[in-house]
Write a protein that holds these residues in place. Structure first.
Motif, PDB file in Angstrom:
ATOM      1  N   THR A 185      -1.300   2.295  -5.588  1.00  0.00           N
ATOM      2  CA  THR A 185      -2.539   2.519  -4.837  1.00  0.00           C
ATOM      3  C   THR A 185      -3.689   1.684  -5.371  1.00  0.00           C
ATOM      4  O   THR A 185      -4.703   1.523  -4.694  1.00  0.00           O
ATOM      5  CB  THR A 185      -2.936   4.012  -4.886  1.00  0.00           C
ATOM      6  OG1 THR A 185      -3.003   4.435  -6.255  1.00  0.00           O
ATOM      7  CG2 THR A 185      -1.933   4.868  -4.142  1.00  0.00           C
ATOM      8  N   VAL A 189      -4.408  -0.959  -2.989  1.00  0.00           N
ATOM      9  CA  VAL A 189      -4.980  -0.593  -1.702  1.00  0.00           C
ATOM     10  C   VAL A 189      -6.494  -0.702  -1.800  1.00  0.00           C
ATOM     11  O   VAL A 189      -7.111  -0.180  -2.731  1.00  0.00           O
ATOM     12  CB  VAL A 189      -4.573   0.842  -1.302  1.00  0.00           C
ATOM     13  CG1 VAL A 189      -5.218   1.231   0.018  1.00  0.00           C
ATOM     14  CG2 VAL A 189      -3.060   0.964  -1.228  1.00  0.00           C
ATOM     15  N   ARG A 190      -7.105  -1.375  -0.853  1.00  0.00           N
ATOM     16  CA  ARG A 190      -8.554  -1.596  -0.883  1.00  0.00           C
ATOM     17  C   ARG A 190      -9.223  -0.832   0.259  1.00  0.00           C
ATOM     18  O   ARG A 190      -8.652  -0.658   1.334  1.00  0.00           O
ATOM     19  CB  ARG A 190      -8.867  -3.087  -0.732  1.00  0.00           C
ATOM     20  CG  ARG A 190      -8.060  -4.007  -1.638  1.00  0.00           C
ATOM     21  CD  ARG A 190      -8.586  -4.051  -3.033  1.00  0.00           C
ATOM     22  NE  ARG A 190      -9.867  -4.734  -3.132  1.00  0.00           N
ATOM     23  CZ  ARG A 190     -10.493  -4.984  -4.291  1.00  0.00           C
ATOM     24  NH1 ARG A 190      -9.936  -4.593  -5.438  1.00  0.00           N
ATOM     25  NH2 ARG A 190     -11.660  -5.606  -4.328  1.00  0.00           N
ATOM     26  N   THR A 245     -11.073   1.527   6.147  1.00  0.00           N
ATOM     27  CA  THR A 245     -10.094   0.470   5.890  1.00  0.00           C
ATOM     28  C   THR A 245     -10.518  -0.846   6.519  1.00  0.00           C
ATOM     29  O   THR A 245      -9.989  -1.897   6.175  1.00  0.00           O
ATOM     30  CB  THR A 245      -8.723   0.885   6.454  1.00  0.00           C
ATOM     31  OG1 THR A 245      -8.870   1.213   7.846  1.00  0.00           O
ATOM     32  CG2 THR A 245      -8.181   2.106   5.714  1.00  0.00           C
ATOM     33  N   ASP A 270       0.560   8.593  -0.896  1.00  0.00           N
ATOM     34  CA  ASP A 270      -0.421   7.657  -1.474  1.00  0.00           C
ATOM     35  C   ASP A 270      -0.935   8.113  -2.832  1.00  0.00           C
ATOM     36  O   ASP A 270      -1.967   7.626  -3.311  1.00  0.00           O
ATOM     37  CB  ASP A 270      -1.623   7.433  -0.536  1.00  0.00           C
ATOM     38  CG  ASP A 270      -1.237   6.826   0.799  1.00  0.00           C
ATOM     39  OD1 ASP A 270      -0.240   6.082   0.844  1.00  0.00           O
ATOM     40  OD2 ASP A 270      -1.937   7.105   1.792  1.00  0.00           O
TER      41      ASP A 270
END
Length: 364
Positions: free
Chosen positions: A297, A300-301, A314, A356
């Motif tokens: 994770t 993940v941005r 997102t 996640d």
């Protein structure tokens, strides 16, 4: 404590924050030289990232950890604009040193470290008095310390006739109770000083019982441990028993938190996965944010705004034409949204798994 330290880091957020962290363990040969060498390397990296001289000099005056602290330790520092924003001791050294100069502070490691610490009071009590020490979360040395030695008159029973023996017995019990009452006052002060969740008590069993009687309604926080105050061996046994008890208390606290999360997920009172959790944070519906230590994770941005720190997206366009929008790792922005929304934080530990590696217990 997790909420407080992370919130201070996020709220004291100038345009660029320098946040080094590293191993400051002193219980190794040549510790000072090793720490100084690592700091020189970290300092060069920060300078290359754009950290200004004044901020680096502010860190020079602080870096190095706690000189007299036994066992392993680390530190997490935050500085900007020539001033130190925060300096925190980590109970476990980080896996590797980190040098980061960025618009957003990164207290993730600090949050996970604090999540396993318990503010507590340690009491070694006997008939004559008590040694009372208060430890904030993650502290190896007490921030509160009092020693009380009360009256010892009449504490030793004598061989005499029945009436005299009964009289001395009553005096002994009265003096013992008075000494313990004074010790209880010190315990109350220590609990208030450090926000203690538990009081670990060692020593004479009868003194423990008297102390418990004097500490209503705090008596529910008392835990009996081994050791005492009589000599160095007894004090060493107390330290060992205290560490073991705190480890189990923290572990049980996490087991309870994860059971609560699993029950809430089954009952629809919790959410999991980044998309659902970020929406709940934006709506202010999160009571507790749960996260596993970042692995995949971390890549993940998400996008966030300085104007509305709880709003996450997102897609940058979802936040409109706000010029303060920026991009950062999802775990960091989720933690930021949680603490600025006054939510609590807890770590997800095996065998519990969530989508996640993130979940949220809802307020309602």
């Amino acid at each position: 404590m997790v909420k407080a330290c992370a919130a201070r880091a996020f709220r004291a957020c100038p345009p660029a924050v320098v946040a080094p962290r590293g191993d400051t363990t002193r219980a190794v040969p040549d510790a000072d030289e090793r720490i100084a060498t690592r700091w020189r390397t970290t300092r060069r990296t920060l300078a290359e990232q754009g950290a200004d001289d004044a901020t680096l000099e502010a860190l020079d005056a602080t870096v190095g950890g706690v000189p007299d602290l036994p066992g392993p330790q680390g530190e997490a520092l935050f500085a900007a604009e020539g001033r130190l924003l925060g300096a925190y001791t980590l109970t476990e050294p980080p896996a590797s040193d980190l040098a980061l100069s960025s618009p957003l502070p990164d207290p993730l490691l600090l949050a996970f470290d604090r999540d396993h610490q318990v503010p507590h009071v340690v009491v070694a009590v006997d008939r004559e008095g008590a040694d009372v020490e208060g430890y904030p979360a993650a502290a190896r040395e007490p921030s509160f310390r009092r020693t009380f030695n009360g009256s010892t008159l009449h504490l030793t029973r004598v061989r005499a006739g029945a009436e005299a023996q009964a009289s001395f017995h009553r005096r002994t019990v009265n003096v013992w109770s008075e000494n313990t009452e004074q010790a209880a006052q010190d315990v109350r002060a220590a609990v208030d000083a450090v926000g203690a969740e538990v009081v670990l008590v060692a020593g004479d069993p009868k003194a423990f019982g008297l102390l418990r009687d004097h500490l209503e309604p705090l008596s529910a926080r008392l835990v009996k441990v081994g050791g005492g105050r009589t000599d160095a061996q007894a004090r060493a046994a107390l330290r060992e028993a205290t560490d073991a008890a705190l480890h189990e208390i923290s572990a049980e606290s996490h087991r309870d938190a994860l059971r609560q999360l699993e029950e809430a997920l089954a009952g629809g009172r919790a959410l999991q996965g980044i998309p659902a959790v970020k929406e709940a944070l934006a709506e202010g519906r999160v009571d507790t944010l749960y996260m596993a230590p970042p692995t995949g994770t971390q890549n993940v941005r998400l996008f966030a705004s300085e104007r509305n720190p709880r709003a996450l997206a997102t897609d940058r366009a979802a936040l409109g034409d706000d010029p303060t929008v920026f991009e950062a790792p999802a775990p960091l922005l989720l933690l930021r949204a949680a603490v600025l929304g006054d939510a609590s934080f807890s770590e997800i530990l095996p065998p519990t798994r969530c989508t996640d590696d993130v979940a949220a217990l809802l307020c309602y």
